[in-house]
Design a protein around this motif. Structure first.
Motif, PDB file in Angstrom:
ATOM      1  N   ARG A  10       0.734  -1.151   0.042  1.00 23.45           N
ATOM      2  CA  ARG A  10       0.109  -0.047  -0.043  1.00 23.45           C
ATOM      3  C   ARG A  10       0.827   1.106   0.202  1.00 23.45           C
ATOM      4  O   ARG A  10       1.501   1.425   0.987  1.00 23.45           O
ATOM      5  N   PRO A  11       0.969   1.960  -1.191  1.00 31.08           N
ATOM      6  CA  PRO A  11       1.491   2.936  -1.123  1.00 31.08           C
ATOM      7  C   PRO A  11       1.268   4.408  -0.497  1.00 31.08           C
ATOM      8  O   PRO A  11       0.005   4.347  -0.130  1.00 31.08           O
ATOM      9  N   ARG A  12       2.184   4.965   0.288  1.00 30.07           N
ATOM     10  CA  ARG A  12       1.858   6.234   1.327  1.00 30.07           C
ATOM     11  C   ARG A  12       1.081   7.245   0.106  1.00 30.07           C
ATOM     12  O   ARG A  12       2.067   7.847  -0.529  1.00 30.07           O
ATOM     13  N   THR A  13      -0.062   7.673   0.581  1.00 34.92           N
ATOM     14  CA  THR A  13      -0.683   8.459  -0.530  1.00 34.92           C
ATOM     15  C   THR A  13      -1.482   9.712   0.091  1.00 34.92           C
ATOM     16  O   THR A  13      -1.803   9.581   1.162  1.00 34.92           O
ATOM     17  N   VAL A  14      -1.262  10.738  -0.651  1.00 32.31           N
ATOM     18  CA  VAL A  14      -1.990  11.882  -0.133  1.00 32.31           C
ATOM     19  C   VAL A  14      -3.026  12.308  -1.205  1.00 32.31           C
ATOM     20  O   VAL A  14      -2.800  12.457  -2.312  1.00 32.31           O
ATOM     21  N   LEU A  15      -4.159  12.784  -0.594  1.00 34.31           N
ATOM     22  CA  LEU A  15      -5.221  13.387  -1.744  1.00 34.31           C
ATOM     23  C   LEU A  15      -4.945  14.942  -1.932  1.00 34.31           C
ATOM     24  O   LEU A  15      -4.626  15.644  -0.845  1.00 34.31           O
ATOM     25  N   ALA A  59       5.832  15.046   2.799  1.00 32.49           N
ATOM     26  CA  ALA A  59       7.520  14.724   3.064  1.00 32.49           C
ATOM     27  C   ALA A  59       7.411  13.090   2.912  1.00 32.49           C
ATOM     28  O   ALA A  59       8.364  12.674   2.292  1.00 32.49           O
ATOM     29  N   GLU A  60       6.457  12.412   3.395  1.00 33.41           N
ATOM     30  CA  GLU A  60       6.349  11.079   3.370  1.00 33.41           C
ATOM     31  C   GLU A  60       5.595  10.495   2.108  1.00 33.41           C
ATOM     32  O   GLU A  60       5.650   9.228   1.846  1.00 33.41           O
ATOM     33  N   ALA A  61       5.020  11.187   1.348  1.00 34.31           N
ATOM     34  CA  ALA A  61       4.125  10.886   0.227  1.00 34.31           C
ATOM     35  C   ALA A  61       4.975  10.030  -0.968  1.00 34.31           C
ATOM     36  O   ALA A  61       5.788  10.656  -1.363  1.00 34.31           O
ATOM     37  N   GLU A  62       4.422   9.000  -1.360  1.00 29.68           N
ATOM     38  CA  GLU A  62       4.900   8.225  -2.534  1.00 29.68           C
ATOM     39  C   GLU A  62       4.142   8.491  -3.677  1.00 29.68           C
ATOM     40  O   GLU A  62       4.496   8.503  -4.669  1.00 29.68           O
ATOM     41  N   ALA A  63       2.683   8.613  -3.259  1.00 28.38           N
ATOM     42  CA  ALA A  63       1.927   8.583  -4.496  1.00 28.38           C
ATOM     43  C   ALA A  63       0.974  10.006  -4.148  1.00 28.38           C
ATOM     44  O   ALA A  63       0.673  10.194  -2.833  1.00 28.38           O
ATOM     45  N   LEU A  64       0.549  10.633  -5.053  1.00 30.65           N
ATOM     46  CA  LEU A  64      -0.521  11.606  -5.044  1.00 30.65           C
ATOM     47  C   LEU A  64      -1.727  11.358  -5.835  1.00 30.65           C
ATOM     48  O   LEU A  64      -1.671  10.622  -6.853  1.00 30.65           O
ATOM     49  N   PHE A  65      -3.147  11.387  -5.180  1.00 33.70           N
ATOM     50  CA  PHE A  65      -4.076  11.042  -5.731  1.00 33.70           C
ATOM     51  C   PHE A  65      -4.953  12.368  -6.027  1.00 33.70           C
ATOM     52  O   PHE A  65      -5.290  12.893  -4.934  1.00 33.70           O
ATOM     53  N   THR A  74       4.910  22.205  -9.231  1.00 37.14           N
ATOM     54  CA  THR A  74       5.988  23.130  -9.790  1.00 37.14           C
ATOM     55  C   THR A  74       7.264  22.480  -9.002  1.00 37.14           C
ATOM     56  O   THR A  74       7.085  21.741  -8.039  1.00 37.14           O
ATOM     57  N   ALA A  75       8.278  22.856  -9.338  1.00 33.32           N
ATOM     58  CA  ALA A  75       9.479  22.536  -8.745  1.00 33.32           C
ATOM     59  C   ALA A  75       9.820  22.661  -7.253  1.00 33.32           C
ATOM     60  O   ALA A  75      10.194  21.808  -6.568  1.00 33.32           O
ATOM     61  N   GLY A  76       9.157  23.917  -6.996  1.00 32.26           N
ATOM     62  CA  GLY A  76       9.169  24.199  -5.339  1.00 32.26           C
ATOM     63  C   GLY A  76       8.026  23.171  -4.830  1.00 32.26           C
ATOM     64  O   GLY A  76       8.496  22.832  -3.611  1.00 32.26           O
ATOM     65  N   ALA A  77       6.865  23.048  -5.453  1.00 30.61           N
ATOM     66  CA  ALA A  77       6.037  21.964  -4.633  1.00 30.61           C
ATOM     67  C   ALA A  77       6.678  20.660  -4.651  1.00 30.61           C
ATOM     68  O   ALA A  77       6.756  20.232  -3.266  1.00 30.61           O
ATOM     69  N   LEU A  78       7.353  20.270  -5.802  1.00 35.13           N
ATOM     70  CA  LEU A  78       8.065  18.799  -5.561  1.00 35.13           C
ATOM     71  C   LEU A  78       9.142  18.694  -4.539  1.00 35.13           C
ATOM     72  O   LEU A  78       9.500  17.706  -4.179  1.00 35.13           O
ATOM     73  N   GLU A  79       9.923  19.936  -4.127  1.00 32.96           N
ATOM     74  CA  GLU A  79      10.749  19.771  -2.975  1.00 32.96           C
ATOM     75  C   GLU A  79      10.222  19.414  -1.838  1.00 32.96           C
ATOM     76  O   GLU A  79      11.065  18.882  -0.966  1.00 32.96           O
ATOM     77  N   ARG A  80       9.048  19.716  -1.477  1.00 31.20           N
ATOM     78  CA  ARG A  80       8.259  19.316  -0.190  1.00 31.20           C
ATOM     79  C   ARG A  80       8.009  17.843  -0.395  1.00 31.20           C
ATOM     80  O   ARG A  80       7.344  17.435   0.602  1.00 31.20           O
ATOM     81  N   MET A  81       8.055  17.171  -1.479  1.00 37.31           N
ATOM     82  CA  MET A  81       7.776  15.778  -1.565  1.00 37.31           C
ATOM     83  C   MET A  81       8.819  14.890  -2.254  1.00 37.31           C
ATOM     84  O   MET A  81       8.673  14.239  -3.252  1.00 37.31           O
ATOM     85  N   PRO A  82       9.812  14.826  -1.379  1.00 45.25           N
ATOM     86  CA  PRO A  82      11.297  14.071  -1.854  1.00 45.25           C
ATOM     87  C   PRO A  82      10.651  12.606  -2.176  1.00 45.25           C
ATOM     88  O   PRO A  82      11.666  12.172  -3.115  1.00 45.25           O
ATOM     89  N   ARG A  83       9.763  11.922  -1.812  1.00 44.04           N
ATOM     90  CA  ARG A  83       9.531  10.538  -1.795  1.00 44.04           C
ATOM     91  C   ARG A  83       8.465  10.491  -2.990  1.00 44.04           C
ATOM     92  O   ARG A  83       8.261   9.258  -3.236  1.00 44.04           O
ATOM     93  N   LEU A  84       8.136  11.547  -3.600  1.00 44.40           N
ATOM     94  CA  LEU A  84       6.956  11.382  -4.544  1.00 44.40           C
ATOM     95  C   LEU A  84       7.458  10.529  -5.794  1.00 44.40           C
ATOM     96  O   LEU A  84       8.547  10.864  -6.491  1.00 44.40           O
ATOM     97  N   ARG A  85       6.774   9.649  -6.148  1.00 47.84           N
ATOM     98  CA  ARG A  85       7.136   8.726  -7.134  1.00 47.84           C
ATOM     99  C   ARG A  85       6.128   8.622  -8.394  1.00 47.84           C
ATOM    100  O   ARG A  85       6.309   8.358  -9.540  1.00 47.84           O
ATOM    101  N   THR A  86       4.930   9.122  -7.838  1.00 54.32           N
ATOM    102  CA  THR A  86       3.612   8.790  -8.983  1.00 54.32           C
ATOM    103  C   THR A  86       2.375   9.490  -8.677  1.00 54.32           C
ATOM    104  O   THR A  86       2.398  10.072  -7.472  1.00 54.32           O
TER     105      THR A  86
END
Length: 342
Positions: A10-15, A59-65, A74-86
Motif C-alpha cells: 500500500r503506497p503512502r498516498t496524499v489526496l 514529505a512522506e508521500a510516495e503517491a498523489l491521488f 511545480t519544482a518548488g512544490a516537488l521539493e516538499r515531496m522528496p519521496r513522490l514517485r507517482t
C-alpha cells in the motif's frame, strides 16, 4: 489486477484536490477501497502544497491521488515531496497540475481520462441525433403554437438517415463517438492529422482534410485538443463553408471556434449549435447565444458529473492498485503525447 507473484504494497498516498471534489468523488464504497489500496488519511485533502499543516504528510508521500483543484506540481512544490514517485489523477486532463518538473523528476502519471471520455461521447451522440431530428426547432415551434403541428411539415428535410457527420479529432472521445455512431445509418468523415490511414479504415470512417469535412458535413463535432495550432480551427471562412442548416457541436474547448464568427452565423439563423464549452467561458451576460432558438448552450456538463464521477474514481483507484502491485498503468500519461492531447 494485483500481481499473483508479488506481495501487494500500500503506497503512502496524499489526496490533492478541492475538498468539495473529494466529497463528490468518494462515496462510502470508494472510501473503503481507497484505504484498502493506499496508506492514506482520506480526511486530509491538500489544496495548497505550501500549507505547513500538511508538510509532514507531503514529505512522506510516495503517491498523489489528485482531482480537480489540485495545485500545480511545480519544482518548488516537488521539493516538499522528496519521496513522490507517482501521480494518479481521478479526472481527465492533467495539464492543469502536471509540469515539466514532474517529468524531470521521473514521476509517473496516470489519469482517468478514458473513463471521463465516456459521458462526453454519450452527450455528443445525443446532440448529433437530436440535431438530425431538428429537435430544437421542432420544440420551439410546438411551444410557440401550443396546438397540433404536423411533424412532417416541421421537420421538413430533417432526419438522421444518410446524414453526414464530421468528427474533428481522433481523441479518446472522438473515437468513442465514432464507435457509438456505428449502429446508425450515418456517413462518418474524420479529420485528424495524426491518424494513420489503416487506423481510419479500422474505425470505418473516411479520412478527409478539414475543408472537405466542413463543406460536406450536416453535423460537425469537435474533439481536438486546445493547442496554439487548433485555436479558431473553425474560423469565419470555415464556418461559412458549412452547408446551410448544419449544426456545430462543441464538447471540447471553446477556443476551437471563432466565437464572434459563429455568433454571426447563429444570429443570422444559417447554422445551429450545441455548445457545452465556449470562448470565453462563461460568455458575457449580453451574448445572444443564451437566447437564440437555434442554440443549445450548457455550462460544461458533458463530462463526468453526478454518479458518473464514481466511474472516474474507481478507474483512478485501479491505477493506484496497479502501482501498488508493481504493474504498469493501464492508461499512463506520457510527456511526448501530452503536448497534443487535451
Amino acid at each position: 489486477m494485483r500481481s499473483a507473484h508479488r506481495p501487494y504494497r500500500r503506497p503512502r498516498t496524499v489526496l490533492a484536490m478541492d475538498l468539495p471534489v473529494r466529497r463528490a468523488l468518494f462515496d462510502d464504497v470508494a472510501l473503503a477501497r481507497l484505504v484498502a489500496v493506499a496508506d492514506t488519511d482520506p480526511s486530509c485533502v491538500v489544496g495548497d502544497f505550501a500549507d505547513p499543516a500538511v508538510a509532514g504528510r507531503l514529505a512522506e508521500a510516495e503517491a498523489l491521488f489528485t482531482g480537480w483543484g489540485c495545485p500545480p506540481l511545480t519544482a518548488g512544490a516537488l521539493e516538499r515531496m522528496p519521496r513522490l514517485r507517482t501521480v494518479v489523477h481521478a479526472a481527465g486532463s492533467v495539464k492543469h497540475h502536471i509540469t515539466a518538473a514532474c517529468w524531470q523528476r521521473g514521476i509517473t502519471v496516470a489519469s482517468a481520462a478514458r473513463a471521463n471520455a465516456l459521458p462526453v461521447a454519450e452527450y455528443t451522440v445525443a446532440a448529433i441525433l437530436f440535431a438530425g431530428k431538428r429537435v430544437l426547432h421542432t420544440a420551439r415551434v410546438y411551444r410557440e403554437q401550443r396546438r397540433w403541428v404536423s411533424p412532417i411539415d416541421v421537420i421538413g428535410s430533417g432526419g438522421n438517415y444518410g446524414r453526414t457527420v464530421g468528427v474533428v479529432g481522433a481523441s479518446r472521445i472522438g473515437r468513442r463517438v465514432v464507435e457509438l455512431l456505428r449502429p446508425y445509418d450515418l456517413r462518418i468523415l474524420l479529420h485528424d492529422p495524426y491518424l494513420p490511414a489503416e487506423e481510419a479504415q479500422r474505425l470505418g470512417v473516411r479520412p478527409v482534410d478539414l475543408d472537405t469535412l466542413a463543406r460536406c458535413s450536416d453535423v460537425v463535432t469537435l474533439h481536438a485538443p486546445e493547442l496554439p495550432e487548433t485555436r479558431h480551427l473553425f474560423d469565419r471562412a470555415r464556418l461559412a463553408a458549412l452547408p446551410d442548416g448544419a449544426t456545430v457541436v462543441n464538447t471540447a474547448r471553446g477556443s476551437l471556434v471563432d466565437t464572434v464568427a459563429l455568433t454571426d452565423e447563429l444570429v443570422a439563423g444559417r447554422l445551429n449549435a450545441v455548445l457545452d464549452v465556449t470562448d470565453p467561458e462563461v460568455l458575457p451576460a449580453g451574448s445572444p447565444l443564451y437566447d437564440l432558438p437555434n442554440v443549445l448552450l450548457t455550462p460544461h456538463v458533458a463530462g463526468s458529473l453526478g454518479n458518473e464521477l464514481g466511474r472516474m474514481t474507481h478507474a483512478a483507484l485501479d491505477e493506484l492498485e496497479r502501482y501498488g502491485s508493481g504493474l504498469p498503468f493501464a492508461d499512463p500519461v506520457h510527456p511526448e503525447t501530452l503536448a497534443r492531447s487535451a
